[in-house]
Write a protein that holds these residues in place. Structure first.
Motif, PDB file in Angstrom:
ATOM      1  N   GLY A 597       1.071  -1.268   0.000  1.00 17.39           N
ATOM      2  CA  GLY A 597      -0.049   0.112  -0.075  1.00 17.39           C
ATOM      3  C   GLY A 597       0.789   1.261  -0.170  1.00 17.39           C
ATOM      4  N   GLU A 598       0.192   2.363   0.147  1.00 20.68           N
ATOM      5  CA  GLU A 598       0.892   3.787   0.103  1.00 20.68           C
ATOM      6  C   GLU A 598       1.041   4.068   1.520  1.00 20.68           C
ATOM      7  OE1 GLU A 598      -1.233   7.008  -1.885  1.00 20.68           O
ATOM      8  OE2 GLU A 598      -0.459   6.265  -3.566  1.00 20.68           O
ATOM      9  N   HIS A 599       2.274   4.472   1.716  1.00 22.54           N
ATOM     10  CA  HIS A 599       2.637   4.747   3.211  1.00 22.54           C
ATOM     11  C   HIS A 599       2.611   6.303   3.205  1.00 22.54           C
ATOM     12  CE1 HIS A 599       5.538   5.958   6.093  1.00 22.54           C
ATOM     13  NE2 HIS A 599       5.274   4.915   6.962  1.00 22.54           N
ATOM     14  N   PHE A 600       1.934   6.719   4.560  1.00 18.27           N
ATOM     15  CA  PHE A 600       1.898   8.251   4.628  1.00 18.27           C
ATOM     16  C   PHE A 600       2.438   8.479   6.095  1.00 18.27           C
ATOM     17  CE2 PHE A 600      -2.262   6.430   5.205  1.00 18.27           C
ATOM     18  CZ  PHE A 600      -2.778   6.804   6.262  1.00 18.27           C
ATOM     19  N   ARG A 601       2.733   9.807   6.196  1.00 14.64           N
ATOM     20  CA  ARG A 601       3.177  10.242   7.620  1.00 14.64           C
ATOM     21  C   ARG A 601       1.882  11.495   7.796  1.00 14.64           C
ATOM     22  NH1 ARG A 601       7.473   9.058   4.813  1.00 14.64           N
ATOM     23  NH2 ARG A 601       7.048  11.195   3.988  1.00 14.64           N
ATOM     24  N   CYS A 602       1.383  11.374   9.045  1.00 13.66           N
ATOM     25  CA  CYS A 602       0.370  12.492   9.432  1.00 13.66           C
ATOM     26  C   CYS A 602       1.041  13.634   9.891  1.00 13.66           C
ATOM     27  CB  CYS A 602      -0.673  12.305  10.368  1.00 13.66           C
ATOM     28  SG  CYS A 602      -1.447  10.646  10.015  1.00 13.66           S
ATOM     29  N   ASP A 603       0.734  15.214   9.797  1.00 15.89           N
ATOM     30  CA  ASP A 603       1.190  16.060  10.571  1.00 15.89           C
ATOM     31  C   ASP A 603       0.484  16.253  11.782  1.00 15.89           C
ATOM     32  OD1 ASP A 603       2.862  17.503   8.455  1.00 15.89           O
ATOM     33  OD2 ASP A 603       1.271  17.914   7.279  1.00 15.89           O
ATOM     34  N   THR A 604       1.118  15.732  12.795  1.00 19.15           N
ATOM     35  CA  THR A 604       0.527  16.091  14.259  1.00 19.15           C
ATOM     36  C   THR A 604       0.584  17.372  14.607  1.00 19.15           C
ATOM     37  OG1 THR A 604       2.286  15.133  15.084  1.00 19.15           O
ATOM     38  CG2 THR A 604       0.627  13.633  14.740  1.00 19.15           C
ATOM     39  N   ASP A 605      -0.023  17.997  15.797  1.00 20.99           N
ATOM     40  CA  ASP A 605      -0.169  19.031  16.273  1.00 20.99           C
ATOM     41  C   ASP A 605       0.938  19.318  17.281  1.00 20.99           C
ATOM     42  OD1 ASP A 605      -1.286  17.556  18.153  1.00 20.99           O
ATOM     43  OD2 ASP A 605      -2.361  19.141  19.117  1.00 20.99           O
ATOM     44  N   HIS A 606       1.869  18.340  17.540  1.00 18.10           N
ATOM     45  CA  HIS A 606       2.819  18.497  18.521  1.00 18.10           C
ATOM     46  C   HIS A 606       4.020  17.423  18.408  1.00 18.10           C
ATOM     47  CE1 HIS A 606       5.026  19.320  22.366  1.00 18.10           C
ATOM     48  NE2 HIS A 606       4.665  20.473  22.197  1.00 18.10           N
ATOM     49  N   GLN A 607       5.163  17.928  18.503  1.00 19.18           N
ATOM     50  CA  GLN A 607       6.159  16.612  18.608  1.00 19.18           C
ATOM     51  C   GLN A 607       6.047  15.363  19.547  1.00 19.18           C
ATOM     52  OE1 GLN A 607       8.905  19.688  18.421  1.00 19.18           O
ATOM     53  NE2 GLN A 607       9.910  19.192  20.435  1.00 19.18           N
ATOM     54  N   ASP A 608       5.154  15.847  20.664  1.00 18.34           N
ATOM     55  CA  ASP A 608       5.204  14.790  21.412  1.00 18.34           C
ATOM     56  C   ASP A 608       4.290  13.395  20.993  1.00 18.34           C
ATOM     57  OD1 ASP A 608       2.570  15.487  21.827  1.00 18.34           O
ATOM     58  OD2 ASP A 608       3.180  16.533  23.475  1.00 18.34           O
ATOM     59  N   THR A 609       3.694  13.960  19.886  1.00 17.30           N
ATOM     60  CA  THR A 609       2.974  12.601  19.256  1.00 17.30           C
ATOM     61  C   THR A 609       3.607  12.409  17.803  1.00 17.30           C
ATOM     62  OG1 THR A 609       1.216  14.260  18.412  1.00 17.30           O
ATOM     63  CG2 THR A 609       0.599  12.880  20.388  1.00 17.30           C
ATOM     64  N   GLN A 610       3.216  11.358  17.323  1.00 23.49           N
ATOM     65  CA  GLN A 610       3.773  10.823  15.764  1.00 23.49           C
ATOM     66  C   GLN A 610       2.481   9.701  15.191  1.00 23.49           C
ATOM     67  OE1 GLN A 610       7.731  10.664  14.981  1.00 23.49           O
ATOM     68  NE2 GLN A 610       7.514   8.360  14.284  1.00 23.49           N
ATOM     69  N   ALA A 611       2.280  10.193  13.856  1.00 16.39           N
ATOM     70  CA  ALA A 611       1.357   9.070  13.445  1.00 16.39           C
ATOM     71  C   ALA A 611       1.840   8.879  11.994  1.00 16.39           C
ATOM     72  CB  ALA A 611       0.003   9.628  13.371  1.00 16.39           C
ATOM     73  N   TRP A 612       1.500   7.676  11.330  1.00 18.16           N
ATOM     74  CA  TRP A 612       1.827   7.277  10.204  1.00 18.16           C
ATOM     75  C   TRP A 612       0.645   6.205   9.814  1.00 18.16           C
ATOM     76  CZ3 TRP A 612       7.069   5.932  12.267  1.00 18.16           C
ATOM     77  CH2 TRP A 612       7.278   4.948  12.852  1.00 18.16           C
ATOM     78  N   GLY A 613       0.621   5.897   8.469  1.00 18.67           N
ATOM     79  CA  GLY A 613      -0.207   4.947   8.172  1.00 18.67           C
ATOM     80  C   GLY A 613      -0.194   4.425   6.928  1.00 18.67           C
ATOM     81  N   VAL A 614      -0.866   3.350   6.252  1.00 21.31           N
ATOM     82  CA  VAL A 614      -0.653   3.005   5.035  1.00 21.31           C
ATOM     83  C   VAL A 614      -2.254   2.771   4.560  1.00 21.31           C
ATOM     84  CG1 VAL A 614       0.122   0.852   3.553  1.00 21.31           C
ATOM     85  CG2 VAL A 614       1.350   1.432   5.747  1.00 21.31           C
ATOM     86  N   ILE A 615      -2.507   3.138   3.091  1.00 16.77           N
ATOM     87  CA  ILE A 615      -3.662   2.941   2.593  1.00 16.77           C
ATOM     88  C   ILE A 615      -3.384   1.998   1.403  1.00 16.77           C
ATOM     89  CG2 ILE A 615      -3.601   5.207   1.297  1.00 16.77           C
ATOM     90  CD1 ILE A 615      -6.656   5.216   1.623  1.00 16.77           C
ATOM     91  N   SER A 616      -4.526   1.125   1.238  1.00 15.65           N
ATOM     92  CA  SER A 616      -4.304   0.172   0.073  1.00 15.65           C
ATOM     93  C   SER A 616      -4.431   0.972  -1.370  1.00 15.65           C
ATOM     94  CB  SER A 616      -5.367  -0.996   0.135  1.00 15.65           C
ATOM     95  OG  SER A 616      -6.394  -0.276   0.020  1.00 15.65           O
ATOM     96  N   CYS A 617      -3.709   0.468  -2.390  1.00 14.07           N
ATOM     97  CA  CYS A 617      -3.704   1.196  -3.667  1.00 14.07           C
ATOM     98  C   CYS A 617      -5.222   1.545  -4.165  1.00 14.07           C
ATOM     99  CB  CYS A 617      -3.148   0.564  -4.617  1.00 14.07           C
ATOM    100  SG  CYS A 617      -1.244   0.527  -4.073  1.00 14.07           S
ATOM    101  N   ASP A 618      -6.076   0.763  -3.924  1.00 15.12           N
ATOM    102  CA  ASP A 618      -7.317   0.844  -4.117  1.00 15.12           C
ATOM    103  C   ASP A 618      -8.297   1.814  -3.208  1.00 15.12           C
ATOM    104  OD1 ASP A 618      -7.885  -0.610  -2.088  1.00 15.12           O
ATOM    105  OD2 ASP A 618      -9.143  -2.191  -3.367  1.00 15.12           O
ATOM    106  N   LYS A 619      -7.669   2.355  -2.181  1.00 19.03           N
ATOM    107  CA  LYS A 619      -8.052   3.149  -1.142  1.00 19.03           C
ATOM    108  C   LYS A 619      -9.254   2.685  -0.349  1.00 19.03           C
ATOM    109  CE  LYS A 619      -5.877   6.861  -2.886  1.00 19.03           C
ATOM    110  NZ  LYS A 619      -4.648   7.452  -1.982  1.00 19.03           N
ATOM    111  N   LYS A 620      -9.269   1.266  -0.248  1.00 19.30           N
ATOM    112  CA  LYS A 620     -10.514   0.727   0.414  1.00 19.30           C
ATOM    113  C   LYS A 620     -10.222   0.109   1.639  1.00 19.30           C
ATOM    114  CE  LYS A 620     -13.277  -0.449  -3.418  1.00 19.30           C
ATOM    115  NZ  LYS A 620     -13.713  -1.407  -4.451  1.00 19.30           N
ATOM    116  N   GLN A 621      -8.957   0.230   2.353  1.00 17.04           N
ATOM    117  CA  GLN A 621      -8.701   0.002   3.415  1.00 17.04           C
ATOM    118  C   GLN A 621      -7.494   0.651   3.987  1.00 17.04           C
ATOM    119  OE1 GLN A 621      -7.281  -4.093   4.641  1.00 17.04           O
ATOM    120  NE2 GLN A 621      -7.309  -4.782   2.349  1.00 17.04           N
ATOM    121  N   ALA A 622      -7.228   0.857   5.204  1.00 16.50           N
ATOM    122  CA  ALA A 622      -6.099   1.549   5.757  1.00 16.50           C
ATOM    123  C   ALA A 622      -5.791   1.445   7.140  1.00 16.50           C
ATOM    124  CB  ALA A 622      -6.189   3.082   5.562  1.00 16.50           C
TER     125      ALA A 622
END
Ligand code: DGJ
Length: 706
Positions: A597-622
């Motif tokens: 899938g497609e990997h992405f990182r989220c812009d979080t509001d503070h450096q004490d948190t971090q978030a990332w994820g992966v969404i399938s190429c057909d965008k149906k699950q993440a």
């Protein structure tokens, strides 16, 4: 030469190069232009004025800036014939053009040099792949100091992101504004290095994971490099990258050539995620070739932090059995299996099984591992030798050094001179014989020190060493096509696209502390997809930081990568084993998504948190992981903006896992308690409220299109 402007176009990007007979110059690099665009007016619209008080003619910022034109920047080519021909000036004599690529052949008849420039814009990924080759057409030697590639970036690209690191602390990103002058990164270590990963990003001020125009660059070379970003006094900006050669290292003999490493670059209009998704796509299509259906990336157990040098075959069998029970699919015996290797002061170079540790040989272990349904792997550090080894005692002259000087040791070892045919043949012979005798499907190829004052044939040995290392891998892979290789260098000290094209994954760090791993794996994700990034569950008490973390947080952090375990499973408590089993099984259930899938990182509001994820190429699950790195600054984290979803789809949002068991809150966000379906645009614009979780813990959210 047909046209004055060459238009290379890929899915989203256009690269327009001026081809007027002089050294070619990029005139535009950005969003794709319509196919039918008439480029001829560019000659008028982008013709530069010539202000007073400077050279009376225009000076192009070409693909290889020339001192001869009166351009006072860092030139693309530096070299001479014993002092003469030091400022060549080239004319294009040929240009071979296809819709995706162009090869220019340029010549300077006076300096008797030819320069070939190859540029390809990959249709699918938008990644530009380029390299230069300098040929000596003359009768005398040409001493090359530097041949670098140069690409301009927009004037708005005023902020740089570069990488800093050290052992156990790789891929740390740093930012700076470049208003005047230059930023230069030089790596002289002879390997890709922990300290200066060969990459840079130049973008609009404040570019983030999801926003901003930017350009990413990575030099595919496993040796020394120089990356340079400069603002000219007239405001034009460029990035330059190439191999860093030691003094006198490269002489191009008459009729011979020097070729630069490949520079990989891309333009992204939509922040760092857009950049890394382009690079990941490029890697998946051109550098590594996995068939995830036929063979998912197997979960590892590596013995290193479990037993170090203390090898007892019966115990190793127990480790293998326990590992298989946890769900491990590949069992790797790390350092310590060969003659005399009871500590890190002896044995390197003697690539023969230690009969005192393994009196019955290795066969029984290999068979047991296979019977448990796992593949067997073995560790090597082929390029190295300990002074306390039979190899060194018999061949002290096989070491890289400079005659008359004492060579330093690093981790009690020297580097072997792979450019000597007898050394190369010895190493190939040892490895080939073990790979032929046992069913070894995987090797971890380690390299635990830098090159210092290494001379071969009266010249610095660095360039030749990297080439010989590539040759050795190539020869072994040719003889053993099923073999998979991990590139390791005290962790992530030797990973780049060139070594990756010969291997299957890299060991990201010797630090398995999940807090540290959060930033290491995030940094690596800018250029490398998850399936090649080794991520292991280490011991509760981390060996390199002394910190202790929960089983759940360790498991959760290792999910996002090529997963493995790096501890003694026999000594693990029942509770710990159950947790490892759970996370391994969770990883397997998500593996296709994570690794394709497609990997992405989220812009979080503070450096004490971090978030990332992966969404399938057909965008149906993440899946999205939200991590509380440190104690939260604010009692409530801002709603998490989840990028990359399909605006036209509705998603069921559920909590898939949380690393700390109970979540102690009077009230959880309601989506965590009741089935919730929400439109993708709403998650991407308004976001999703996160629970208030404890530091050093993480939650995993699942999104399924309904
Ligand atoms: C350094 C590597 O990074 C470790 O994982 C381990 O293989 C040791 N070398 C073994 O000496």
């Amino acid at each position: 030469m047909k046209s004055a402007f060459i238009h290379l176009a890929s899915r989203h990007t256009s690269l327009v190069i001026k081809n007027d007979g002089r050294m070619p110059e990029v005139m535009y690099w950005g969003k794709r232009l319509p196919d039918e665009t008439d480029l001829a007016p560019l000659g008028m619209t982008l013709s530069r004025p010539i202000p007073g008080g400077r050279i009376d003619s225009d000076t192009a910022l070409s693909l290889c800036p020339e001192l001869a034109t009166g351009l006072f920047t860092s030139p693309g080519l530096e070299g001479s014939r014993n002092g003469s021909c030091w400022a060549p000036s080239f004319m294009v004599v040929d240009a071979e053009i296809t819709p995706q690529s162009v090869t220019f052949t340029c010549r300077d008849k006076i300096a008797e040099l030819s320069l070939v420039i190859d540029i390809t814009l990959d249709e699918e990924s938008d990644v530009c792949q380029s390299r230069l080759r300098l040929h000596n057409d003359g009768q005398t030697e040409y001493q090359l100091q530097r041949l670098s590639q140069t690409l301009p970036v927009k004037a708005q690209a005023r902020e740089l992101m570069y990488f800093h690191g050290r052992w156990t602390h790789e891929f740390q990103t740093k930012r700076m504004n470049l208003e005047q002058g230059a930023f230069t990164q030089e790596n002289r270590r002879g390997r890709t290095s922990h300290e200066r990963f060969p990459a840079i990003v130049a973008g609009q001020t404040g570019f983030s994971e999801t926003h901003g125009e930017l350009y990413g660059f990575h030099l595919g070379w496993s040796g020394s490099h120089r990356i340079h970003a400069e603002v000219m006094s007239d405001g034009r900006r460029f990035v330059q990258a190439g191999e860093l050669l030691m003094p006198g290292e490269m002489t191009i003999m008459p009729g011979e050539s020097y070729e630069t490493p490949v520079l990989y670059s891309c333009y992204s209009p939509d922040g760092l995620n857009g950049m890394s998704q382009r690079f990941h796509r490029y890697v998946r299509q051109n550098i590594v070739h996995f068939d995830h259906q036929a063979k998912p990336r197997p979960v590892h157990l590596n013995t290193w932090e479990g037993i170090y040098f203390d090898h007892d075959p019966d115990y190793i069998l127990q480790m293998a059995e326990t590992a298989a029970d946890l769900g491990v699919e590949r069992f790797i015996i790390d350092d310590g299996w060969f003659r005399g290797r009871n500590h890190d002061r002896a044995g390197l170079g003697d690539w023969f099984l230690d009969q005192s540790k393994y009196p019955q040989g290795l066969q029984a272990i290999v068979e047991c591992v296979k019977q448990q349904g796992m593949e067997f792997g073995l560790w090597f550090e082929p390029e190295m030798v300990n002074p306390d080894s039979d190899l060194y005692r018999s061949h002290p002259d096989w070491v890289l050094k400079t005659e008359g000087y004492e060579q330093v040791t690093v981790r009690n070892q020297y580097v072997l001179n792979l450019q000597k045919p007898e050394v190369f043949d010895y190493l190939y012979g040892c490895m080939n014989s073990l790979l032929s005798e046992y069913d070894i499907r995987y090797i971890k190829w380690d390299m635990n020190r830098e090159l210092v004052q290494g001379t071969h044939d009266q010249h610095a040995a660095n360039h030749g060493h990297v080439k010989a290392f590539y040759r050795l891998i190539d020869q072994l892979r040719k003889a053993h096509p099923q073999l998979e290789i991990e590139t390791c260098s005290g962790g992530g000290g030797r990973i780049d696209y060139q070594v990756l094209s010969r291997t299957h994954r890299f060991w990201a760090s010797d630090c398995n502390d999940p807090i540290e791993r959060q930033s290491i794996q995030k940094g690596a994700s800018y250029f490398f997809p998850l399936e090649v990034t080794g991520a292991h569950i280490g011991a509760g008490h981390c060996h390199t930081t002394g910190r202790t973390h929960s089983d759940g947080f360790r498991g959760m952090t290792a999910l996002f990568g090529h997963m493995g375990v790096e501890l003694d499973p026999v000594k693990a408590t029942e509770q710990e084993k159950a947790t490892m089993k759970k996370y391994i099984s969770l990883h397997k259930s998500l593996r296709t998504l994570l690794h394709t899938g497609e990997h992405f990182r989220c812009d979080t509001d503070h450096q004490d948190t971090q978030a990332w994820g992966v969404i399938s190429c057909d965008k149906k699950q993440a899946v999205v992981m939200f991590t509380q790195i440190a104690l939260a600054e604010y009692a409530l984290a801002a709603p998490l903006i989840i990028p990359g979803l399909d605006d036209g789809l509705n998603y069921r949002v559920t909590l898939l896992e949380n690393s700390s068991g109970d979540l102690y809150m009077k009230q959880l966000p309601l989506w965590m308690e009741e089935p919730t379906i929400v439109n993708g645009a709403l998650l991407a614009q308004a976001g999703l409220m996160m629970p208030a979780i404890q530091p050093e813990s993480a939650i995993l959210i699942k999104l399924e299109a309904v």
